[in-house]
Design a protein around this motif. Structure first.
Motif, PDB file in Angstrom:
ATOM      1  N   LEU A 133       0.704  -1.133  -0.013  1.00 16.26           N
ATOM      2  CA  LEU A 133      -0.022  -0.028   0.110  1.00 16.26           C
ATOM      3  C   LEU A 133       0.810   1.298   0.098  1.00 16.26           C
ATOM      4  O   LEU A 133       1.842   1.307   0.538  1.00 16.26           O
ATOM      5  N   SER A 134       0.123   2.264  -0.766  1.00 14.80           N
ATOM      6  CA  SER A 134       0.883   3.771  -0.440  1.00 14.80           C
ATOM      7  C   SER A 134       0.941   4.387   1.023  1.00 14.80           C
ATOM      8  O   SER A 134       0.070   3.694   1.711  1.00 14.80           O
ATOM      9  N   ILE A 135       1.947   5.027   1.082  1.00 13.03           N
ATOM     10  CA  ILE A 135       1.710   5.918   2.476  1.00 13.03           C
ATOM     11  C   ILE A 135       0.235   6.768   2.651  1.00 13.03           C
ATOM     12  O   ILE A 135      -0.550   6.559   3.792  1.00 13.03           O
ATOM     13  N   LEU A 136      -0.221   7.218   1.493  1.00 19.25           N
ATOM     14  CA  LEU A 136      -1.464   7.868   1.679  1.00 19.25           C
ATOM     15  C   LEU A 136      -2.512   6.602   2.075  1.00 19.25           C
ATOM     16  O   LEU A 136      -3.358   7.016   2.723  1.00 19.25           O
ATOM     17  N   SER A 137      -2.514   5.682   1.475  1.00 18.92           N
ATOM     18  CA  SER A 137      -3.700   4.805   1.611  1.00 18.92           C
ATOM     19  C   SER A 137      -3.350   4.324   3.179  1.00 18.92           C
ATOM     20  O   SER A 137      -4.486   4.215   3.741  1.00 18.92           O
ATOM     21  N   ALA A 138      -2.298   3.995   3.638  1.00 16.35           N
ATOM     22  CA  ALA A 138      -1.942   3.580   4.945  1.00 16.35           C
ATOM     23  C   ALA A 138      -2.586   4.746   6.014  1.00 16.35           C
ATOM     24  O   ALA A 138      -3.390   4.149   7.017  1.00 16.35           O
ATOM     25  N   ALA A 139      -2.439   5.897   5.572  1.00 15.18           N
ATOM     26  CA  ALA A 139      -2.835   7.024   6.573  1.00 15.18           C
ATOM     27  C   ALA A 139      -4.502   7.072   6.489  1.00 15.18           C
ATOM     28  O   ALA A 139      -4.878   7.381   7.202  1.00 15.18           O
ATOM     29  N   VAL A 140      -4.786   7.015   5.021  1.00 12.45           N
ATOM     30  CA  VAL A 140      -6.367   7.319   5.152  1.00 12.45           C
ATOM     31  C   VAL A 140      -7.199   5.970   5.817  1.00 12.45           C
ATOM     32  O   VAL A 140      -8.207   6.051   6.400  1.00 12.45           O
ATOM     33  N   ILE A 141      -6.327   4.876   5.858  1.00 13.47           N
ATOM     34  CA  ILE A 141      -7.110   3.558   6.588  1.00 13.47           C
ATOM     35  C   ILE A 141      -7.205   3.893   8.026  1.00 13.47           C
ATOM     36  O   ILE A 141      -8.127   3.757   8.388  1.00 13.47           O
ATOM     37  N   LYS A 149      -9.149   0.364  -6.800  1.00 13.16           N
ATOM     38  CA  LYS A 149      -9.760  -0.607  -6.217  1.00 13.16           C
ATOM     39  C   LYS A 149      -9.308  -0.583  -4.807  1.00 13.16           C
ATOM     40  O   LYS A 149     -10.222  -0.706  -3.843  1.00 13.16           O
ATOM     41  N   THR A 150      -8.143   0.067  -4.228  1.00 14.69           N
ATOM     42  CA  THR A 150      -7.792   0.121  -2.949  1.00 14.69           C
ATOM     43  C   THR A 150      -8.740   1.132  -2.377  1.00 14.69           C
ATOM     44  O   THR A 150      -9.237   0.902  -1.126  1.00 14.69           O
ATOM     45  N   ALA A 151      -9.141   2.170  -2.952  1.00 21.22           N
ATOM     46  CA  ALA A 151     -10.087   2.954  -2.315  1.00 21.22           C
ATOM     47  C   ALA A 151     -11.430   2.477  -2.025  1.00 21.22           C
ATOM     48  O   ALA A 151     -12.188   2.810  -0.947  1.00 21.22           O
ATOM     49  N   LEU A 152     -11.751   1.317  -2.868  1.00 20.54           N
ATOM     50  CA  LEU A 152     -13.048   0.679  -2.502  1.00 20.54           C
ATOM     51  C   LEU A 152     -13.037  -0.126  -1.473  1.00 20.54           C
ATOM     52  O   LEU A 152     -13.715  -0.151  -0.521  1.00 20.54           O
ATOM     53  N   TYR A 153     -11.858  -0.930  -1.343  1.00 20.37           N
ATOM     54  CA  TYR A 153     -11.560  -1.598  -0.256  1.00 20.37           C
ATOM     55  C   TYR A 153     -11.784  -0.759   1.330  1.00 20.37           C
ATOM     56  O   TYR A 153     -12.281  -0.991   2.253  1.00 20.37           O
ATOM     57  N   ILE A 154     -11.155   0.629   1.183  1.00 16.43           N
ATOM     58  CA  ILE A 154     -10.935   1.274   2.274  1.00 16.43           C
ATOM     59  C   ILE A 154     -12.492   1.647   2.576  1.00 16.43           C
ATOM     60  O   ILE A 154     -12.587   1.853   3.867  1.00 16.43           O
TER      61      ILE A 154
END
Lengths: 239, 99
Positions: free
Chosen positions: A35-43, B2-7
């Motif tokens: 995952l990207s840093i951004l995705s990790a942060a958004v999660i 797809k990642t945005a959808l998962y999140i």
């Protein structure tokens, strides 16, 4: 109720410090899983939970289905429903529907533990204080961990991959030591999980966790019905 | 994308699990089976998530085993969560220097 907000913030500091190191481990884990840093942060910003996020990242990197994701989050986080019910009975008149919807976001194991140990009723501003500080720790740790994955030597980030699991062990071992029921449930859950990992490998990781946990908890509930009155605390009335 | 959808799915389910009971329910759960099940589920989830995944968490089964052992011992003696978590990483790191 500025003072309630400040009081909440001060109660949030130890939680935030704990979150900082755990979410640091989550950040590293997320980046390692692709995952990207951004995705990790958004999660971290949108979920504010450890086990659910770790399981979610595993599903994303394995390319699991959205159904698997939804069911996994439901099972792993269902404990929050219980905490939410318990906390909802401790709220004072300041909690309008909007405030409940806002504060619900921050019901975590640690915040629940601290908030429910407070004498008297909870004010919304107190909850906002404790949640905001804890949130900052959780998010900052995630971003630092996710970014550090590229700066720190691989030996160190490899070792940090165990942080979250170490915390899970710290949560389950002390009660398992005290209660034969909890010990049995954890051993059964781990045993079924091992079977899925090495024998029945067609079942994907997320479902394996759901089935293992649900089966073990159901067996535990049948064999050792818990004394449900034990979590009730004496409430000190406050004017 | 797809990642945005998962999140989005993750975040929605996690939020609703918290928000619905916090706004709607005010009754205590009466069923002994259900309340026992809910009491055991966190331990069961964490155990299933940890075993055997913890042994693959550091990229080397040997260093992970050393880290796990450190965590088990410290958790057994009721050390705080953070101490256990960081000691597991420190032990795995130290073991990595010798492997």
């Amino acid at each position: 109720m500025r003072s309630q907000f400040l009081k909440g913030m001060s109660h949030g500091i130890p939680i935030a410090l704990g979150y900082l190191s755990v979410s640091f481990g989550f950040g590293i884990l997320a980046v390692k899983s692709g995952l990207s840093i951004l995705s990790a942060a958004v999660i971290s910003i949108t979920n504010l939970t450890s086990a659910g996020q770790a399981a979610g990242v595993a599903i994303i990197s394995a390319g699991g289905s959205l159904t698997e994701m939804a069911l996994t989050q439901l099972v792993i986080n269902i404990r929050y429903a219980l905490m939410a019910i318990s906390l909802s009975q401790k709220t004072d008149g300041s909690f309008t529907l909007g405030k409940r919807l806002a504060a619900a976001y921050g019901i975590t194991d640690e915040i629940f533990a601290v908030a429910s140990a407070q004498p008297g009723r909870l004010r919304a501003s107190y909850m906002y204080g404790i949640i905001s500080v804890s949130f900052l720790g959780w998010t900052a740790g995630t971003i630092i961990g996710a970014s550090a994955g590229q700066l720190l030597p691989a030996e160190l980030t490899d070792a940090m991959g165990i942080v979250l699991y170490g915390m899970f062990l710290a949560i389950i071992i002390p009660p398992a030591r005290k209660s034969r029921a909890v010990l049995s449930v954890t051993v059964i859950a781990a045993g079924i999980s091992l079977i899925f990992r090495y024998l029945i490998t067609v079942v994907s990781g997320g479902f394996a966790v759901i089935i293992s946990a649900a089966a073990a908890a159901a067996l535990g509930a049948l064999l050792f019905p818990a004394d449900t009155g034990e979590t009730d605390k004496e409430e000190v009335p406050q004017s | 994308m797809k990642t945005a959808l998962y999140i989005a799915v993750m975040a929605s389910v996690t939020y609703l699990v918290r928000a619905i009971p916090f706004t709607v329910f005010s009754q205590k759960i009466k069923s002994r089976f259900v309340s026992s099940f809910l009491y055991y589920i966190p331990y069961a989830v964490l155990a299933a998530m940890t075993v055997p995944a913890i042994f693959y968490s550091t990229g080397s089964v040997v260093t992970a085993a050393v880290g796990t052992a450190a965590a088990v011992v410290l958790a057994y003696f009721n050390m705080p969560l953070i101490v256990v978590a960081l000691a597991a990483a420190a032990a795995a790191f130290a073991a990595g220097l010798f492997v």
